[in-house]
Design an enzyme around this catalytic site. Structure first.
Site: not given
Ligand code: NAD
Length: 330
Positions: A126, A128, A150, A154
């Site tokens: 991310t 962040e 968080y 990461k």
């Molecule tokens: P989300 O919270 O919508 O989805 C996370 C998924 O991971 C869920 O389906 C959850 O069930 C699964 N999960 C959580 N813990 C788990 C575990 N221990 N084992 C297996 N599955 C597990 O998140 P998102 O927004 O889709 O983000 C996806 C990735 O992108 C993350 O790594 C996040 O840090 C990164 N990210 C997100 C954003 C954003 O704006 N949403 C921005 C930058 C980076």
């Protein structure tokens, strides 16, 4: 990479961004194995569009034995790790699941990637991890200075990956996207939360005076970039994914209210989030230069698509909203 030959193991594929990536990967004829623990944030309904075209295992990425069995059986060449605890506010209340999944879970996958000689390990990090920046933009080689639990979890995973690349020659790539938005986002995040509250004529809480700035990247653009990195990215590299669409939170909220035809009097300024990062901004020249990628969906178009998706999907939204937030769609 000859893509049709490749089998991808996608962790967190039932989440917001992971599911968009899975939908795109299936359409590009990849064989896809989704591994997801299905936490409160995971939902297979996001994958209905490609139902029957991927395999699914409900497994925690921290469970080395079970993930090892999946890898042994499915023999993927690539692991793409989206699985994470992702909500900053939750990490402030309790960071334990963040340390567990985001750090220990990533380490488990790294060890398995070594053991099973995975050809590519793509990790979704991310923006962040860099902390905040008042002026200018973060380049990939900037130091990591995370400010929330968080972001710290990461950043720890990123450092671990870099150490595995250097120490064991692990064929890994780190991707650092900015704030994503679009259909299927869990309604604790800013855009769906504000939309739901406004639809319900409830006050819309905005931290401090809403001056914090985020760079908004539409989820399909993000997933497309990850696909390009999977196919053409250089091993060992880090790639920022930004959109250059920087917005103050207050302006995001006002855009949503305008689309929904709701008054700005719904806005309620609340005490700031502890340690709140002021601004994120990414320099994404590297991916642009190497792959030609550039976000296609501008903010006004993206926010209108997102809010309209929310209006068109009341059942899904209702399934995921907290008890406090009852919602009356027209
Ligand atoms: P989300 O919270 O919508 O989805 C996370 C998924 O991971 C869920 O389906 C959850 O069930 C699964 N999960 C959580 N813990 C788990 C575990 N221990 N084992 C297996 N599955 C597990 O998140 P998102 O927004 O889709 O983000 C996806 C990735 O992108 C993350 O790594 C996040 O840090 C990164 N990210 C997100 C954003 C954003 O704006 N949403 C921005 C930058 C980076």
């Amino acid at each position: 990479m000859r893509r049709a030959m490749h089998k991808l193991l996608v962790t967190g594929g039932a989440g917001f961004i992971g599911s968009e990536f899975v939908r795109q990967a299936v359409k590009r004829s990849y064989k896809v194995i989704v591994v997801d623990k299905l936490t409160y944030a995971g939902d297979l309904e996001r994958l209905n569009e490609v139902k029957g075209k991927f395999k699914f295992y409900k497994v925690d990425i921290c469970n080395k034995n079970k993930i090892g069995q999946v890898i042994k059986r499915e023999k993927p060449q690539v692991i793409i790790n989206f699985a994470a605890e992702t909500h900053v506010d939750r990490s402030i209340v309790s960071s334990d699941p963040f340390i567990q999944t985001n750090i220990k879970g990533t380490k488990t996958l790294l060890d398995l990637a070594r053991e099973y000689k995975i050809e590519r390990f793509i990790h979704i990090s991310t923006d962040e991890v860099y902390g905040d920046i008042e002026k200018g933009k973060f380049r990939e080689d900037f130091p990591l200075k995370p400010n929330s639990p968080y972001a710290a979890s990461k950043a720890a995973a990123d450092l671990l990956i870099k150490a595995y690349v250097r120490t064991y020659n692990l064929p890994a790539i780190i991707v650092r996207p900015s704030n994503n938005y679009g259909p299927w986002q869990y309604p604790e995040k800013l855009i769906p939360l504000v939309s739901l509250r406004a639809l319900n004529n409830q006050k819309v809480p905005v931290y401090a005076r809403g001056q914090n700035i985020r760079e908004w990247l539409y989820v399909s653009d993000c997933a497309k970039a990850i696909m390009l990195i999977l196919e053409n990215g250089k091993l060992g590299e880090v790639y920022n994914l930004g959109s250059a669409q920087e917005k103050k939170n207050i302006d995001v909220v006002k855009s949503i209210l305008r689309i929904l035809n709701k008054p700005e009097s719904l806005i309620e300024f609340v005490a700031d989030r502890p340690g709140h990062d002021f601004r994120y901004s990414l320099d994404f020249a590297k991916i642009r230069k190497q792959t030609g990628w550039c976000a296609q969906i501008g903010f006004q178009d993206g926010i209108s698509k997102t809010v309209n998706w929310i209006l068109d999907n009341p059942k899904w939204m209702k399934k995921h909203i907290g008890k406090k937030l009852s919602i009356k769609f027209k």
